[in-house]
Enzyme design. Structure first.
Site, mmCIF file in Angstrom:
data_model
loop_
_atom_site.group_PDB
_atom_site.id
_atom_site.type_symbol
_atom_site.label_atom_id
_atom_site.label_comp_id
_atom_site.label_asym_id
_atom_site.label_seq_id
_atom_site.Cartn_x
_atom_site.Cartn_y
_atom_site.Cartn_z
ATOM 1 C CG HIS A 165 0.349 8.817 -6.988
ATOM 2 N ND1 HIS A 165 -0.926 9.124 -6.393
ATOM 3 C CD2 HIS A 165 0.250 9.482 -8.114
ATOM 4 C CE1 HIS A 165 -1.594 9.830 -7.039
ATOM 5 N NE2 HIS A 165 -0.813 10.127 -8.160
ATOM 6 C CG HIS B 134 0.219 6.119 -0.642
ATOM 7 N ND1 HIS B 134 -0.877 6.843 -1.472
ATOM 8 C CD2 HIS B 134 -0.386 5.490 0.503
ATOM 9 C CE1 HIS B 134 -1.910 6.728 -0.660
ATOM 10 N NE2 HIS B 134 -1.564 5.974 0.358
ATOM 11 C CG HIS C 199 -1.932 1.273 1.414
ATOM 12 N ND1 HIS C 199 -3.217 1.094 1.057
ATOM 13 C CD2 HIS C 199 -1.458 2.150 1.744
ATOM 14 C CE1 HIS C 199 -3.758 2.264 1.292
ATOM 15 N NE2 HIS C 199 -2.733 3.230 1.638
ATOM 16 C CD GLU C 200 1.442 3.640 3.621
ATOM 17 O OE1 GLU C 200 1.652 4.672 2.808
ATOM 18 O OE2 GLU C 200 0.482 3.404 4.286
HETATM 19 ZN ZN LIG Z 1 -2.898 5.241 1.992
#
Ligand SMILES: [Zn+2]
Length: 685
Positions: free
Chosen positions: A482, A479, A475-476
């Site tokens: 991105h 990010h 998940h991290e």
């Molecule tokens: Zn998040």
């Protein structure tokens, strides 16, 4: 002059952590604020006619030094803080908010911004520039810059009262949470609890000079008791204490505060020309309008409700079979109550899946999982991660990487900080030390970081992650991608600077790879034997991940609908009772019998204390997006280059340069549909 006010002479211009002393920060902040003020003044006193370049772009690039110092300082305050840093934060925060208020209240600056905005057709602006202009203009207009003097004053008064009420709401909630203690003196009252949780309850009692065990409303104490304690009456007592916070008609009551906040938000929106607070908030969201949010929530509700009902009935029957007749610890279940939910869900889950973390952990050695994430990024986006030891770091545990593309161009610097420490806050997050931007023709690459709190290695065992930690890492890392792949001109539109209901797409989509056999084969090998994780275990992980998805969905939707009921309706003046308003809002989503002593709104910190008002729906919204986007990968192959290229071109590299729905449609070819989520959740057969 502080080292922080000078250009950094480090490899890749990274932050020179080892040379920065705590006492450098305050003077550095003050100097940087003065410099930023001077840059703003230069824009205002410019005698040339306002243009996009001399006003909007100049404003965008102002305060770069202040941003750099802020990011270093506040990142440290989260990941490696101490009393001294916290004290500096207290001193710096008012300086920073004063500075940003001075900008949004600067009428001469607004005149120039408005002049550009009103004559935007005269300038040949590209899409990103149009977005930037719009964003800059709205920072002023949404704070009342267009209002006449008397209404401006009204707005300030509302803002002041709102911030005091939010503070008060939080203080009451915290006091209510801390006030309650359940003191147990018989060990049988803790029957069913795991040893670790019992031990913690005992230590808590000891720390307060008491015998026996203490259970409180803090999550680490509350959750295990509600999940495992066999004593139904005590679960009921604890559940009611939790559910009635801020709802006792005493000096810690939050009902009047809730009503007043809703009213003030409505008044503020009306003052600025919006129909409701939700209209105001959603103007800057992918969902755009309250109508769209409400129909989104109701559509999901309709689809999820049959499954939720079925799950509820199954759970109730399971509970009746198990504890239908009355015993010493239970009155005999004839109707499932809220305080039974976590308890019987856990029992049913154990019975159905028989899966625990200890079985999985040997397959998820931290180093293997990191390499797995890197391999996924290489297969999808052609990125390579090289260890680099010439970069200064703020703690020896931090790992540093140079990220390069297939042509050996530098993409990003990447910091990864995985283990808990005294100075690190809880949870996991992604952040950056330097944003990506194109300035003076040069594409400056970002410095991205992820910070987590994973199990530390010991002398005899490496760091072995739970499956939940594995998905957290992905998940991290999503990010982080991105941030790393950002390729925009303006820093405030770069990377994760996107609308709030769009920011979780890159992170949540990456979690999907963790459930795929083709991904797990790459990295999930036993740390001692090297054996690849058995697919029977993977199947169990998948099946258990959608356990009670219908009821979970209904719960999330009920919070989203409650949020909208407070912020998207007619004037809150008509609402006389918090509880009855809430009961109406929950009407379509309730499964359990109502508990008259309880009230959700008086403890709903997300929307009355934090920043989630008219935004709670975004949890589900983001899930719809990530499921729909991942289904595209599934259709073409989870490592399909074409789909990955499109995801990079239209989502990961674009930041907030364009409306997210436009970007999404360019990637997917159509608007997101909820079916993929419903299928993944097992709610559509
Ligand atoms: Zn998040």
């Amino acid at each position: 002059m502080s080292i922080l006010n000078k250009p950094f002479h480090t490899t890749y211009n990274t932050a020179p952590f080892s040379e920065i002393k705590n006492e450098d920060f305050l003077p550095a902040f003050k100097t940087a604020i003065e410099k930023a003020r001077a840059e703003i003044d230069d824009i205002v006193i410019n005698s040339d006619h306002p243009t996009f370049e001399n006003t909007i772009e100049a404003l965008e690039y102002s305060g770069e030094e202040l941003d750099r110092i802020s990011s270093i300082f506040f990142n440290l305050n989260s990941a490696e803080t101490n009393d001294e840093i916290q004290k500096i934060a207290q001193e710096v925060s008012p300086l920073l908010s004063e500075f940003s208020n001075d900008i949004t209240l600067n009428e001469d600056l607004f005149k120039r911004v408005k002049s550009v905005y009103d004559s935007k057709s005269e300038f040949k602006l590209n899409t990103e520039q149009k977005t930037l202009l719009d964003k800059k203009y709205k920072t002023f207009s949404r704070n009342g810059a267009n209002l006449p003097e008397d209404k401006k004053e009204q707005l300030r008064a509302i803002d002041k009262e709102l911030s005091q009420l939010k503070l008060k709401f939080g203080e009451h909630l915290l006091a209510e949470t801390n006030k309650f203690e359940m003191h147990l003196t018989k060990e049988s009252d803790l029957s069913g609890m795991p040893e670790g949780a019992k031990e913690a309850a005992k230590q808590l009692a000891e720390s307060k000079g008491k015998d026996g065990w203490l259970v409180t409303l803090d999550y680490p104490s509350y959750i295990p008791f509600m999940t495992y304690a066999d004593n139904r009456a005590l679960r009921e007592k604890l559940s009611k204490a939790f559910g009635s916070r801020g709802f006792h008609n005493d000096d810690l009551d939050n009902q009047d505060i809730v009503l007043r906040i809703a009213q003030l938000r409505y008044d503020r929106a009306q003052l600025l020309g919006y129909k409701t607070h939700a209209h105001f908030v959603l103007e800057e969201r992918m969902a755009e309008t309250p109508e769209k949010v409400n129909s989104f929530l109701n559509e999901l509700l309709e689809k999820a409700k049959p499954a939720a009902r079925e799950e509820f009935e199954t759970l109730e029957n399971f509970a009746k079979d198990l504890d239908g007749t009355s015993t010493e610890l239970s009155t005999g279940i004839d109707q499932l109550q809220k305080w039974d939910s976590a308890y019987y869900s856990e029992k049913l889950k154990q019975k159905l899946f028989d899966l625990d973390d200890e079985q999985l952990k040997p397959y998820f050695k931290l180093e293997n999982v990191i390499n797995g994430a890197f391999t996924v990024a290489e297969k999808l986006f052609g990125l390579r991660f090289e260890d680099i030891d010439t970069i200064d770091k703020y703690h020896e545990d931090v790992m540093t990487y140079k990220v390069i593309d297939a042509e050996d161009n530098l993409v990003s610097i990447f910091y990864a900080d995985f283990f808990p420490r005294a100075g690190k806050r809880n949870g996991a997050w992604m952040t950056s030390y330097k944003p990506q931007m194109i300035k003076d023709g040069k594409n400056e690459r970002p410095h991205v970081s992820i910070v987590c709190n994973f199990t530390k290695p010991t002398k005899s065992k490496p760091s072995l992650l739970t499956f939940n930690e594995v998905t957290t890492l992905f998940h991290e890392f999503g990010h982080a991608l991105h941030g790393m792949l950002a390729n925009t001109t303006y820093p405030s539109l770069s990377g994760t600077n996107v609308y709030w209901d769009f920011v979780e797409l890159p992170s949540q989509i990456l979690e999907n790879w963790c459930y795929e056999e083709d991904t797990l084969k790459l990295f999930a090998t036993h740390y001692e034997t090297g054996e690849v994780i058995p697919m029977s275990l993977v199947e169990k992980i998948k099946a258990s991940s959608t356990f009670h998805e219908g009821m979970q969905t209904l719960r999330q939707l009920s919070f989203g609908l409650l949020d909208m009921s407070w912020h998207a309706g007619e004037s809150p003046e008509t609402i006389k009772s918090v509880k009855s308003h809430e009961t109406t809002a929950f009407g379509k989503t309730s499964l359990y019998p109502d508990v008259p002593e309880n009230c959700m709104s008086t403890a709903f910190a997300h929307i009355f204390q934090g920043g989630y008002s008219s935004g709670y729906y975004s949890y589900k919204w983001a899930e719809v997006l990530d499921a729909d986007a991942f289904e595209y990968f599934k259709e073409e192959g989870i490592f399909n280059k074409t789909v990955a290229d499109k995801f990079k071109a239209y989502v990961l590299s674009q930041g907030g340069t364009e409306n997210p729905m436009t970007l999404y449609k360019k990637f997917r070819g159509q608007e997101p549909k909820p079916e993929a989520l419903l299928r993944r959740a097992g709610l559509l057969k």
